[in-house]
Design a protein around this motif. Sequence first.
Motif, PDB file in Angstrom:
ATOM      1  N   LYS A 153     -42.073  93.230  11.863  1.00 48.32           N
ATOM      2  CA  LYS A 153     -40.792  93.611  11.251  1.00 48.32           C
ATOM      3  C   LYS A 153     -40.990  93.963   9.792  1.00 48.32           C
ATOM      4  N   PHE A 154     -41.787  93.173   9.079  1.00 45.29           N
ATOM      5  CA  PHE A 154     -42.044  93.415   7.664  1.00 45.29           C
ATOM      6  C   PHE A 154     -42.684  94.799   7.461  1.00 45.29           C
ATOM      7  N   LEU A 155     -43.729  95.085   8.218  1.00 45.64           N
ATOM      8  CA  LEU A 155     -44.425  96.357   8.068  1.00 45.64           C
ATOM      9  C   LEU A 155     -43.534  97.542   8.449  1.00 45.64           C
ATOM     10  N   LYS A 156     -42.683  97.334   9.428  1.00 40.45           N
ATOM     11  CA  LYS A 156     -41.794  98.408   9.881  1.00 40.45           C
ATOM     12  C   LYS A 156     -40.710  98.717   8.855  1.00 40.45           C
ATOM     13  N   GLN A 165     -49.766 104.272   3.316  1.00 45.16           N
ATOM     14  CA  GLN A 165     -51.225 104.124   3.342  1.00 45.16           C
ATOM     15  C   GLN A 165     -51.649 102.696   3.663  1.00 45.16           C
ATOM     16  N   ILE A 166     -51.048 101.728   3.002  1.00 46.56           N
ATOM     17  CA  ILE A 166     -51.435 100.333   3.222  1.00 46.56           C
ATOM     18  C   ILE A 166     -51.014  99.861   4.615  1.00 46.56           C
ATOM     19  N   VAL A 167     -49.863 100.326   5.098  1.00 53.21           N
ATOM     20  CA  VAL A 167     -49.415  99.940   6.440  1.00 53.21           C
ATOM     21  C   VAL A 167     -50.382 100.467   7.497  1.00 53.21           C
ATOM     22  N   ALA A 168     -50.782 101.733   7.353  1.00 50.64           N
ATOM     23  CA  ALA A 168     -51.736 102.316   8.303  1.00 50.64           C
ATOM     24  C   ALA A 168     -53.059 101.564   8.278  1.00 50.64           C
ATOM     25  N   SER A 169     -53.511 101.182   7.091  1.00 56.68           N
ATOM     26  CA  SER A 169     -54.779 100.455   6.968  1.00 56.68           C
ATOM     27  C   SER A 169     -54.691  99.076   7.620  1.00 56.68           C
ATOM     28  N   LEU A 170     -53.605  98.361   7.374  1.00 61.20           N
ATOM     29  CA  LEU A 170     -53.452  97.015   7.937  1.00 61.20           C
ATOM     30  C   LEU A 170     -53.367  97.057   9.461  1.00 61.20           C
ATOM     31  N   GLU A 171     -52.672  98.052   9.987  1.00 63.07           N
ATOM     32  CA  GLU A 171     -52.544  98.156  11.438  1.00 63.07           C
ATOM     33  C   GLU A 171     -53.885  98.465  12.110  1.00 63.07           C
ATOM     34  N   GLN A 172     -54.756  99.184  11.404  1.00 57.85           N
ATOM     35  CA  GLN A 172     -56.065  99.513  11.962  1.00 57.85           C
ATOM     36  C   GLN A 172     -57.061  98.375  11.808  1.00 57.85           C
ATOM     37  N   VAL A 173     -56.996  97.669  10.688  1.00 56.30           N
ATOM     38  CA  VAL A 173     -58.009  96.653  10.382  1.00 56.30           C
ATOM     39  C   VAL A 173     -57.671  95.285  10.980  1.00 56.30           C
ATOM     40  N   LEU A 174     -56.389  94.915  10.974  1.00 51.90           N
ATOM     41  CA  LEU A 174     -56.002  93.562  11.366  1.00 51.90           C
ATOM     42  C   LEU A 174     -55.473  93.496  12.797  1.00 51.90           C
TER      43      LEU A 174
END
Length: 275
Positions: A153-156, A165-174
């Motif tokens: 919910k937070f990221l959305k 950029q940071i949302v895309a990175s977190l979704e790929q890495v974590l």
Amino acid sequence: MGEVIPVTMKKEGGSSSSIKCPMLTSSNYTVWAMRMKITLKVHKVWEVIETESVNGDKNDLATALLFQSIPEALILQVGDLDTAYKVWDAIKLRHMGAERVREARLQTLMAEFDQLQMKDSEKIDDFAGKLSEISSKSTALGVNIEEPKLVRKFLKCLPRKKYIQIVASLEQVLDLNNTGFEDIIGRLKAYEERVSEETEVEEEKGKLMYANSESQKYQSNQSDNGGSTARIFVSCSKKHKVENDETQNADELMMHELVFLNEKNVVPEKFETNA
């Protein structure tokens, strides 16, 4: 969820075991009823409530277990009832109204949770506080919002233009299903601070470029005004010189006329000879 009361249960052969009874509160009736049902089944007395039986020993044990798990004020209200079924039913009737209110509040809270969006000017800490507050209220109403749901919910809800950029990175890495809410907050705060610093540097550069541009415009205007002033000064000087020359010639002519007209008074002999 309220206090948990241990109840000792004797087994065949003299051994005993302890089973905890949940304590009923003003906001946990649904969960309390589910737990008490299991507790009564473990003690082999749920049937007296399910069938409205008046079996002496089982009825007494079921009633005792119910009395162990409700507040004193409620015991005073149902203490005169003679069967465990009547006690159970009275507790249910007294809390169904409160249960409906709880469900209504929970629905309102979940609607607020679904509609919540972070503003462009809002800070990470402030928005995280709103999500945490809703989560705490939901838990108090008996429904726990799991961390993966809070994280997603937070990221959305983050402004895409600023945080894409940071949302895309977190979704790929974590692995968001195993990432804590506080962990996500820390990462986003670090990113927010970095973006803020870069924005301040760009603003300072913009101010400096603007100041230099204005300075160059001012110097250019001063140079143009200086040339105009010089040209005006030269023109005025020439005009003044011409006017002085004309004035001098006029004065000399006037003086000559005056001398000519008064010549007979100045040199009488010469005038008579000429006449």
